[in-house]
Write a protein that holds these residues in place. Structure first.
Motif, PDB file in Angstrom:
ATOM      1  N   THR A   1       0.988  -0.866  -0.046  1.00 48.66           N
ATOM      2  CA  THR A   1       0.138  -0.055  -0.145  1.00 48.66           C
ATOM      3  C   THR A   1       0.428   1.433   0.134  1.00 48.66           C
ATOM      4  O   THR A   1       0.298   1.858  -0.443  1.00 48.66           O
ATOM      5  CB  THR A   1      -1.192   0.412   1.102  1.00 48.66           C
ATOM      6  OG1 THR A   1      -1.944  -1.007   1.729  1.00 48.66           O
ATOM      7  CG2 THR A   1      -1.701   0.795   1.161  1.00 48.66           C
ATOM      8  N   VAL A   2       1.886   1.534   0.978  1.00 50.22           N
ATOM      9  CA  VAL A   2       2.930   1.885   0.461  1.00 50.22           C
ATOM     10  C   VAL A   2       3.744   2.289  -0.292  1.00 50.22           C
ATOM     11  O   VAL A   2       3.688   3.829  -0.836  1.00 50.22           O
ATOM     12  CB  VAL A   2       4.078   1.743   2.016  1.00 50.22           C
ATOM     13  CG1 VAL A   2       4.888   3.151   2.551  1.00 50.22           C
ATOM     14  CG2 VAL A   2       3.412   2.099   3.245  1.00 50.22           C
ATOM     15  N   LEU A   3       4.282   1.509  -1.356  1.00 45.66           N
ATOM     16  CA  LEU A   3       4.598   1.741  -2.413  1.00 45.66           C
ATOM     17  C   LEU A   3       4.048   1.947  -3.568  1.00 45.66           C
ATOM     18  O   LEU A   3       4.242   3.142  -4.264  1.00 45.66           O
ATOM     19  CB  LEU A   3       5.040   0.724  -3.063  1.00 45.66           C
ATOM     20  CG  LEU A   3       6.594  -0.682  -1.507  1.00 45.66           C
ATOM     21  CD1 LEU A   3       6.984  -1.943  -1.947  1.00 45.66           C
ATOM     22  CD2 LEU A   3       8.074   1.010  -1.993  1.00 45.66           C
ATOM     23  N   ASP A   4       2.603   1.584  -3.241  1.00 38.78           N
ATOM     24  CA  ASP A   4       1.770   2.249  -4.299  1.00 38.78           C
ATOM     25  C   ASP A   4       0.952   3.518  -4.362  1.00 38.78           C
ATOM     26  O   ASP A   4       1.088   4.307  -5.311  1.00 38.78           O
ATOM     27  CB  ASP A   4       0.581   0.989  -4.385  1.00 38.78           C
ATOM     28  CG  ASP A   4       0.738  -0.304  -5.386  1.00 38.78           C
ATOM     29  OD1 ASP A   4       1.224  -0.663  -5.745  1.00 38.78           O
ATOM     30  OD2 ASP A   4      -0.063  -1.275  -4.432  1.00 38.78           O
ATOM     31  N   PHE A   5       1.161   3.497  -2.936  1.00 38.57           N
ATOM     32  CA  PHE A   5       0.529   5.556  -2.843  1.00 38.57           C
ATOM     33  C   PHE A   5       1.737   5.982  -3.932  1.00 38.57           C
ATOM     34  O   PHE A   5       1.895   7.448  -4.025  1.00 38.57           O
ATOM     35  CB  PHE A   5       0.585   5.307  -1.760  1.00 38.57           C
ATOM     36  CG  PHE A   5      -0.061   6.667  -1.163  1.00 38.57           C
ATOM     37  CD1 PHE A   5      -1.382   7.548  -1.282  1.00 38.57           C
ATOM     38  CD2 PHE A   5       1.190   7.914  -0.386  1.00 38.57           C
ATOM     39  CE1 PHE A   5      -1.154   9.099  -1.304  1.00 38.57           C
ATOM     40  CE2 PHE A   5       1.299   9.238   0.062  1.00 38.57           C
ATOM     41  CZ  PHE A   5      -0.433   9.708  -0.058  1.00 38.57           C
ATOM     42  N   ALA A   6       3.581   6.128  -2.690  1.00 36.18           N
ATOM     43  CA  ALA A   6       4.412   6.783  -3.293  1.00 36.18           C
ATOM     44  C   ALA A   6       4.497   7.060  -4.962  1.00 36.18           C
ATOM     45  O   ALA A   6       4.639   8.002  -5.723  1.00 36.18           O
ATOM     46  CB  ALA A   6       5.653   5.844  -2.734  1.00 36.18           C
ATOM     47  N   THR A   7       4.511   5.502  -5.388  1.00 33.91           N
ATOM     48  CA  THR A   7       4.531   5.444  -6.961  1.00 33.91           C
ATOM     49  C   THR A   7       3.105   5.946  -7.729  1.00 33.91           C
ATOM     50  O   THR A   7       3.591   6.868  -8.522  1.00 33.91           O
ATOM     51  CB  THR A   7       4.740   3.853  -7.700  1.00 33.91           C
ATOM     52  OG1 THR A   7       5.297   3.557  -6.341  1.00 33.91           O
ATOM     53  CG2 THR A   7       4.634   4.092  -9.001  1.00 33.91           C
ATOM     54  N   LEU A   8       1.800   6.129  -7.454  1.00 33.15           N
ATOM     55  CA  LEU A   8       1.000   6.752  -7.348  1.00 33.15           C
ATOM     56  C   LEU A   8       1.259   8.494  -7.864  1.00 33.15           C
ATOM     57  O   LEU A   8       1.506   9.595  -8.770  1.00 33.15           O
ATOM     58  CB  LEU A   8      -0.517   6.473  -6.712  1.00 33.15           C
ATOM     59  CG  LEU A   8      -1.280   7.150  -7.360  1.00 33.15           C
ATOM     60  CD1 LEU A   8      -1.868   6.931  -9.382  1.00 33.15           C
ATOM     61  CD2 LEU A   8      -2.671   7.338  -6.393  1.00 33.15           C
ATOM     62  N   VAL A   9       1.644   8.406  -6.521  1.00 39.10           N
ATOM     63  CA  VAL A   9       1.794  10.821  -6.089  1.00 39.10           C
ATOM     64  C   VAL A   9       3.500  10.600  -7.005  1.00 39.10           C
ATOM     65  O   VAL A   9       2.987  11.826  -8.400  1.00 39.10           O
ATOM     66  CB  VAL A   9       2.434  10.476  -4.453  1.00 39.10           C
ATOM     67  CG1 VAL A   9       3.225  12.085  -4.908  1.00 39.10           C
ATOM     68  CG2 VAL A   9       1.449  10.545  -3.816  1.00 39.10           C
ATOM     69  N   SER A  10       3.971  10.002  -7.534  1.00 39.88           N
ATOM     70  CA  SER A  10       5.276  10.352  -7.922  1.00 39.88           C
ATOM     71  C   SER A  10       4.862  10.679  -9.698  1.00 39.88           C
ATOM     72  O   SER A  10       5.188  11.214 -10.531  1.00 39.88           O
ATOM     73  CB  SER A  10       6.229   9.365  -8.476  1.00 39.88           C
ATOM     74  OG  SER A  10       6.912   9.253  -7.167  1.00 39.88           O
ATOM     75  N   THR A  11       3.457   9.432  -9.885  1.00 37.08           N
ATOM     76  CA  THR A  11       3.109   9.171 -11.769  1.00 37.08           C
ATOM     77  C   THR A  11       2.310  10.519 -11.842  1.00 37.08           C
ATOM     78  O   THR A  11       2.579  11.268 -13.111  1.00 37.08           O
ATOM     79  CB  THR A  11       2.240   7.825 -11.775  1.00 37.08           C
ATOM     80  OG1 THR A  11       3.263   6.713 -11.407  1.00 37.08           O
ATOM     81  CG2 THR A  11       1.914   7.917 -13.267  1.00 37.08           C
ATOM     82  N   LEU A  12       1.892  11.285 -11.279  1.00 40.04           N
ATOM     83  CA  LEU A  12       0.547  11.967 -10.906  1.00 40.04           C
ATOM     84  C   LEU A  12       1.577  13.141 -11.543  1.00 40.04           C
ATOM     85  O   LEU A  12       1.410  14.546 -11.694  1.00 40.04           O
ATOM     86  CB  LEU A  12      -0.099  11.899  -9.396  1.00 40.04           C
ATOM     87  CG  LEU A  12      -1.343  11.358 -10.120  1.00 40.04           C
ATOM     88  CD1 LEU A  12      -2.492  11.322  -7.810  1.00 40.04           C
ATOM     89  CD2 LEU A  12      -1.837  11.001 -10.858  1.00 40.04           C
ATOM     90  N   TRP A  13       2.332  13.352 -10.109  1.00 42.98           N
ATOM     91  CA  TRP A  13       3.950  14.543 -10.879  1.00 42.98           C
ATOM     92  C   TRP A  13       4.519  14.402 -11.977  1.00 42.98           C
ATOM     93  O   TRP A  13       4.041  15.469 -12.731  1.00 42.98           O
ATOM     94  CB  TRP A  13       4.587  14.941  -9.826  1.00 42.98           C
ATOM     95  CG  TRP A  13       5.169  16.009  -9.563  1.00 42.98           C
ATOM     96  CD1 TRP A  13       5.737  16.730  -9.264  1.00 42.98           C
ATOM     97  CD2 TRP A  13       6.735  15.498 -10.384  1.00 42.98           C
ATOM     98  NE1 TRP A  13       6.326  17.554  -9.612  1.00 42.98           N
ATOM     99  CE2 TRP A  13       7.135  17.271 -10.491  1.00 42.98           C
ATOM    100  CE3 TRP A  13       7.972  14.547 -11.438  1.00 42.98           C
ATOM    101  CZ2 TRP A  13       8.492  17.744 -11.039  1.00 42.98           C
ATOM    102  CZ3 TRP A  13       9.102  15.503 -11.906  1.00 42.98           C
ATOM    103  CH2 TRP A  13       9.054  16.871 -11.618  1.00 42.98           C
ATOM    104  N   VAL A  14       4.466  13.260 -13.007  1.00 41.76           N
ATOM    105  CA  VAL A  14       5.243  13.150 -14.150  1.00 41.76           C
ATOM    106  C   VAL A  14       4.028  13.515 -14.503  1.00 41.76           C
ATOM    107  O   VAL A  14       4.458  14.595 -15.867  1.00 41.76           O
ATOM    108  CB  VAL A  14       5.647  11.457 -13.990  1.00 41.76           C
ATOM    109  CG1 VAL A  14       5.522  11.671 -15.807  1.00 41.76           C
ATOM    110  CG2 VAL A  14       7.387  11.651 -13.797  1.00 41.76           C
ATOM    111  N   ILE A  15       3.019  12.995 -15.072  1.00 40.76           N
ATOM    112  CA  ILE A  15       1.460  13.537 -15.045  1.00 40.76           C
ATOM    113  C   ILE A  15       1.433  15.347 -15.945  1.00 40.76           C
ATOM    114  O   ILE A  15       1.335  15.432 -16.681  1.00 40.76           O
ATOM    115  CB  ILE A  15       0.463  12.897 -14.899  1.00 40.76           C
ATOM    116  CG1 ILE A  15       0.245  11.373 -15.265  1.00 40.76           C
ATOM    117  CG2 ILE A  15      -0.827  13.910 -15.816  1.00 40.76           C
ATOM    118  CD1 ILE A  15      -0.724  10.371 -15.019  1.00 40.76           C
TER     119      ILE A  15
END
Length: 272
Positions: A106-120
């Motif tokens: 859950t923690v890893l998915d959250f961190a990756t999602l936030v990073s991906t949204l920033w890239v977008i």
């Protein structure tokens, strides 16, 4: 002198591979993959670590993109559509993870999602001028609609609600093809700059580890999961196929990536 001999030997190996038929290349790829899976099976005791490693490597790939976007101030070579699909399956998986697991994933998915949204955000707004929209030609609905339909038909049989089972299946199927827009863009561009290549290679390694986890599960249960097909339970075999498909989708790119790195080329050229 030793370095030159090493490079020469590598060139000879890749030269020999280029001369082989596609069937031979596929066979060699399968053999090497199986050898790696066997090696991982006997060296990693807790096979759940495969998924953790896969998510960490995916996150590392995102960090590579962040470095590219912040230092080079360009998003050239990146597929916005692929990042959007990635954000969608990560968001869905995060919802499922919160309700079904609530652990390190859950923690890893959250961190990756936030990073991906920033890239977008960076691609859409801050670095919009360098985004090559004309090369990003794989529409998201080509990926999302089939995944949604398949999730409605084939999903895991668990104690969780039917809604959560559909969401989980959807994120598995979507993840398996989320890289297609990026690969399509690179195919259109023909030339891929280093940081984008590093990112996609990281995705390839991440998917291989996840696929290895599923294959090892099949081996350890002596094929029991596959026999579930006979009982009308298609989830596990289909999920395994989805992982294998994504691994093979990225395998061709990883081959050219390794070839370019071994030959000392900074820019990766895709075959026509």
């Amino acid at each position: 002198m030793g370095k030159r001999r090493g490079v020469s030997a590598v060139n000879m190996v890749f030269g020999w591979l280029r001369q082989q038929s596609n069937k031979v290349k596929i066979a060699l790829g399968i053999i090497i993959s199986l050898i790696l899976v066997v090696f991982l099976k006997f060296t990693v005791r807790n096979h759940n670590h495969f998924f953790i490693a896969s998510e960490l490597i995916h996150a590392t790939g995102i960090l590579i993109l962040i470095y590219k976007l912040t230092r080079q101030k360009t998003c050239s070579g990146l597929s916005l559509k692929s990042q959007e699909v990635t954000a969608i399956f990560l968001a869905v998986r995060l919802i499922c993870s919160i309700n079904m697991e609530g652990d390190i994933h859950t923690v890893l998915d959250f961190a990756t999602l936030v990073s991906t949204l920033w890239v977008i955000y960076m691609i859409r707004y801050k670095l919009k001028a360098s985004y090559i929209k004309s090369l990003d030609t794989c529409y998201n609905y080509y990926v999302l609609v089939p995944s949604a339909i398949l999730a409605l038909v084939i999903n895991p049989s668990t104690s969780y609600s039917y809604f959560h089972r559909i969401l989980w299946a959807f994120c598995v199927y979507t993840e398996s093809v989320s890289v297609l827009p990026q690969l399509r863009l690179m195919q259109n561009a023909q030339i891929i700059e280093p940081f984008t290549a590093h990112y996609v290679f990281a995705l390839g390694i991440a998917r291989f580890l996840a696929c290895a986890h599923w294959i090892i599960q099949v081996v350890e249960t002596r094929g029991h999961y596959l026999w579930l097909l006979g009982a009308g339970y298609f989830w596990f075999p289909v999920a395994l196929i989805a992982e294998i498909v994504q691994t093979f989708i990225l395998a061709d790119f990883c081959y050219y990536y390794v070839k370019s790195v071994m030959e000392g080329q900074l820019v990766l050229k895709m075959p026509v």
